[in-house]
Scaffold this motif. Structure first.
Motif, PDB file in Angstrom:
ATOM      1  N   VAL A 132      65.691 -10.672  16.008  1.00 44.69           N
ATOM      2  CA  VAL A 132      64.596 -11.763  16.843  1.00 44.69           C
ATOM      3  C   VAL A 132      64.645 -11.020  18.949  1.00 44.69           C
ATOM      4  O   VAL A 132      65.556 -10.419  19.001  1.00 44.69           O
ATOM      5  CB  VAL A 132      64.277 -13.148  17.029  1.00 44.69           C
ATOM      6  CG1 VAL A 132      63.846 -13.462  15.453  1.00 44.69           C
ATOM      7  CG2 VAL A 132      65.921 -13.683  17.573  1.00 44.69           C
ATOM      8  N   HIS A 133      62.942 -11.133  19.399  1.00 44.68           N
ATOM      9  CA  HIS A 133      63.161 -10.823  20.698  1.00 44.68           C
ATOM     10  C   HIS A 133      63.149 -12.492  21.624  1.00 44.68           C
ATOM     11  O   HIS A 133      62.591 -13.436  21.669  1.00 44.68           O
ATOM     12  CB  HIS A 133      61.491 -10.625  21.094  1.00 44.68           C
ATOM     13  CG  HIS A 133      61.469 -10.930  22.926  1.00 44.68           C
ATOM     14  ND1 HIS A 133      60.817 -11.028  23.705  1.00 44.68           N
ATOM     15  CD2 HIS A 133      62.654  -9.543  23.241  1.00 44.68           C
ATOM     16  CE1 HIS A 133      60.852 -10.063  24.458  1.00 44.68           C
ATOM     17  NE2 HIS A 133      61.567  -9.309  24.197  1.00 44.68           N
ATOM     18  N   ASP A 134      64.441 -12.422  22.447  1.00 51.04           N
ATOM     19  CA  ASP A 134      65.612 -13.772  22.908  1.00 51.04           C
ATOM     20  C   ASP A 134      66.319 -12.629  24.230  1.00 51.04           C
ATOM     21  O   ASP A 134      67.310 -12.019  23.533  1.00 51.04           O
ATOM     22  CB  ASP A 134      66.163 -14.078  21.562  1.00 51.04           C
ATOM     23  CG  ASP A 134      67.051 -14.959  22.602  1.00 51.04           C
ATOM     24  OD1 ASP A 134      66.819 -15.985  23.876  1.00 51.04           O
ATOM     25  OD2 ASP A 134      68.011 -16.276  21.810  1.00 51.04           O
ATOM     26  N   PRO A 135      65.427 -12.234  24.982  1.00 52.12           N
ATOM     27  CA  PRO A 135      66.560 -11.867  25.521  1.00 52.12           C
ATOM     28  C   PRO A 135      67.121 -12.406  26.323  1.00 52.12           C
ATOM     29  O   PRO A 135      69.073 -11.835  26.773  1.00 52.12           O
ATOM     30  CB  PRO A 135      65.646 -11.395  27.237  1.00 52.12           C
ATOM     31  CG  PRO A 135      64.210 -11.674  26.463  1.00 52.12           C
ATOM     32  CD  PRO A 135      63.924 -12.076  25.431  1.00 52.12           C
ATOM     33  N   GLU A 136      67.926 -13.755  26.246  1.00 50.76           N
ATOM     34  CA  GLU A 136      68.915 -14.597  26.762  1.00 50.76           C
ATOM     35  C   GLU A 136      69.826 -14.442  25.755  1.00 50.76           C
ATOM     36  O   GLU A 136      71.377 -13.920  26.066  1.00 50.76           O
ATOM     37  CB  GLU A 136      68.425 -16.249  26.410  1.00 50.76           C
ATOM     38  CG  GLU A 136      69.530 -16.864  27.315  1.00 50.76           C
ATOM     39  CD  GLU A 136      69.370 -18.279  27.452  1.00 50.76           C
ATOM     40  OE1 GLU A 136      70.331 -19.148  27.983  1.00 50.76           O
ATOM     41  OE2 GLU A 136      67.907 -18.744  27.844  1.00 50.76           O
ATOM     42  N   LEU A 189      76.073  -9.736  33.311  1.00 51.88           N
ATOM     43  CA  LEU A 189      76.652  -9.144  33.187  1.00 51.88           C
ATOM     44  C   LEU A 189      76.404  -7.791  32.579  1.00 51.88           C
ATOM     45  O   LEU A 189      75.981  -6.831  32.536  1.00 51.88           O
ATOM     46  CB  LEU A 189      78.306  -9.032  32.401  1.00 51.88           C
ATOM     47  CG  LEU A 189      79.020 -10.128  32.902  1.00 51.88           C
ATOM     48  CD1 LEU A 189      80.596 -10.509  31.415  1.00 51.88           C
ATOM     49  CD2 LEU A 189      78.805 -10.188  33.715  1.00 51.88           C
ATOM     50  N   ILE A 190      75.059  -8.099  31.482  1.00 50.24           N
ATOM     51  CA  ILE A 190      74.291  -6.952  30.421  1.00 50.24           C
ATOM     52  C   ILE A 190      73.518  -7.823  30.027  1.00 50.24           C
ATOM     53  O   ILE A 190      73.576  -8.486  29.058  1.00 50.24           O
ATOM     54  CB  ILE A 190      74.904  -6.353  28.768  1.00 50.24           C
ATOM     55  CG1 ILE A 190      76.437  -5.678  30.193  1.00 50.24           C
ATOM     56  CG2 ILE A 190      74.578  -5.339  29.469  1.00 50.24           C
ATOM     57  CD1 ILE A 190      77.439  -5.228  28.737  1.00 50.24           C
ATOM     58  N   GLU A 191      72.169  -6.904  30.372  1.00 53.62           N
ATOM     59  CA  GLU A 191      71.280  -7.965  30.455  1.00 53.62           C
ATOM     60  C   GLU A 191      70.561  -6.665  29.471  1.00 53.62           C
ATOM     61  O   GLU A 191      70.962  -5.345  29.330  1.00 53.62           O
ATOM     62  CB  GLU A 191      70.124  -7.540  31.420  1.00 53.62           C
ATOM     63  CG  GLU A 191      68.925  -8.001  31.109  1.00 53.62           C
ATOM     64  CD  GLU A 191      68.174  -8.152  32.724  1.00 53.62           C
ATOM     65  OE1 GLU A 191      66.962  -8.378  32.436  1.00 53.62           O
ATOM     66  OE2 GLU A 191      67.724  -6.793  33.128  1.00 53.62           O
TER      67      GLU A 191
END
Length: 362
Positions: free
Chosen positions: A297-301, A314-316
């Protein structure tokens, strides 16, 4: 002696001869007992001449360069390319298999690419890969091929990764993982009923594999659970699974909750909502797990890595693309110095979300 019934086969390991003349394969807990000429449930291991042979040695269902995050591994050489390949067959019968056209294959028309272990290692090196992944179908069933490839990779300074369900016997487990640097183990659910009804397997051997990897090997370990609506996504089950990981393996083992899509023999069940993954992530974090991710799923967090000391990013991650990188060359938080568990290099890779199909020659 060359095989006659299975002319392309290679000698197998981990079997015993029974008094009734059958051969018992001892790679996985199914312990298939075979007469000469018979194949095991996995389809690729067979009995011939008083031993087990591997019928798919040197043959693959395809090669592809992927981002290592796609395995998924978020704490192992982030951003770097990994050469991925599998063979055919599987020792589980999951009704929800997301790679069923490969893992459930019962014919060798899926095995279009042939390559020796050294050819695979050389190709990975030439393509700029930092590692090679055994994936698409479970590599424990092609143990002999996988470990020979791993040895060839090690000789060229490449690391190897196993993407596996962890359904393997103790002696074969020790043999197989002695050749691996990292593993993502698919913990399909946390009930014996799920494993029995949907996989015709058992949970206990998988838990033992997880214990073994964490406490008896240097293999970097991450875990994936595919959440299927109405099957293994209840709060109680997610809590029990998370509690077990925290208490038995420790809070630093990364856990990935991945979204199911209707496939194979479970097309009547809807895709997993993103809200289910986010809820599971919160439950696992409340159980004390430090690094919990959402997948498919698209979930950057939920896809990014956060410091457990100060909460810094730390790592996006945006899908498989890396953004901000806030680690020291030693793999610690650049703000507070908290060490991030995993295997890191001084700078992130830049492979991104590219997927590069590869053709190899033997």
């Amino acid at each position: 002696m060359a095989s006659t019934t299975f002319p392309d086969a290679a000698p197998g390991r981990h079997f015993r001869r029974l008094d009734d003349g059958r051969i018992e394969c001892r790679v996985c807990p199914r312990l298939c007992k075979l007469h000469d000429g018979q194949r095991g449930l996995c389809f690729v291991r067979a009995a011939e001449g008083g031993e087990i042979v591997l019928t798919t040695y040197g043959r693959s269902s395809g090669f592809c360069v992927d981002p290592v995050e796609k395995k998924p591994l978020n704490h192992f050489l982030p951003g770097t390319p990994i050469l991925s390949f599998g063979t055919a067959g599987c020792n589980l019968t999951c009704k929800f298999c997301q790679n069923w056209d490969i893992s459930k294959a019962r014919a060798f028309d899926r095995l279009q690419d042939q390559a020796s272990p050294d050819a695979i290692a050389a190709a990975a090196e030439d393509l700029g890969c930092r590692s090679v992944a055994f994936t698409y179908n479970d590599p424990v069933i092609f143990l002999e091929y996988a470990t020979d490839v791993a040895d060839a990779c090690r000789a060229r300074g490449l690391k190897t990764v196993a993407v596996t369900a962890g359904y393997v016997e103790p002696a074969a487990r020790a043999d197989f993982f002695a050749h691996m640097y990292a593993a993502n183990v698919d913990l399909k659910a946390f009930t014996e009923g799920f494993y029995k009804q949907l996989c015709t397997a058992a949970l206990a051997p998988v838990l033992e594999t997880l214990r073994y990897l964490k406490h008896e090997t240097p293999v970097w370990l991450e875990i994936t659970t595919l959440l299927i609506p109405g099957q293994n996504d209840s709060d109680d089950e997610v809590t029990a699974l998370s509690d077990w990981i925290a208490e038995t393996l420790g809070p630093d083992v990364p856990l990935h909750f991945s979204a199911f899509h209707p496939d194979y023999r479970m097309r009547d069940i809807p895709a997993t909502p993103a809200t289910t993954l986010s809820r599971a992530r919160r439950i696992a974090q409340a159980a004390g797990l430090h690094h919990v991710y959402t997948g498919n799923v698209h979930d950057p967090e939920g896809g990014s890595t956060w410091c457990t000391g100060c909460g810094a990013l730390l790592i996006e991650r945006d899908w498989y693309d890396l953004g901000r990188w806030h680690l020291t060359p030693e793999g610690s938080c650049a703000s507070c110095g908290t060490v991030l568990p995993g295997v890191f290099e001084a700078a992130p890779g830049t492979w991104g979300r590219k997927r590069l199909p590869v053709r190899l020659s033997a």
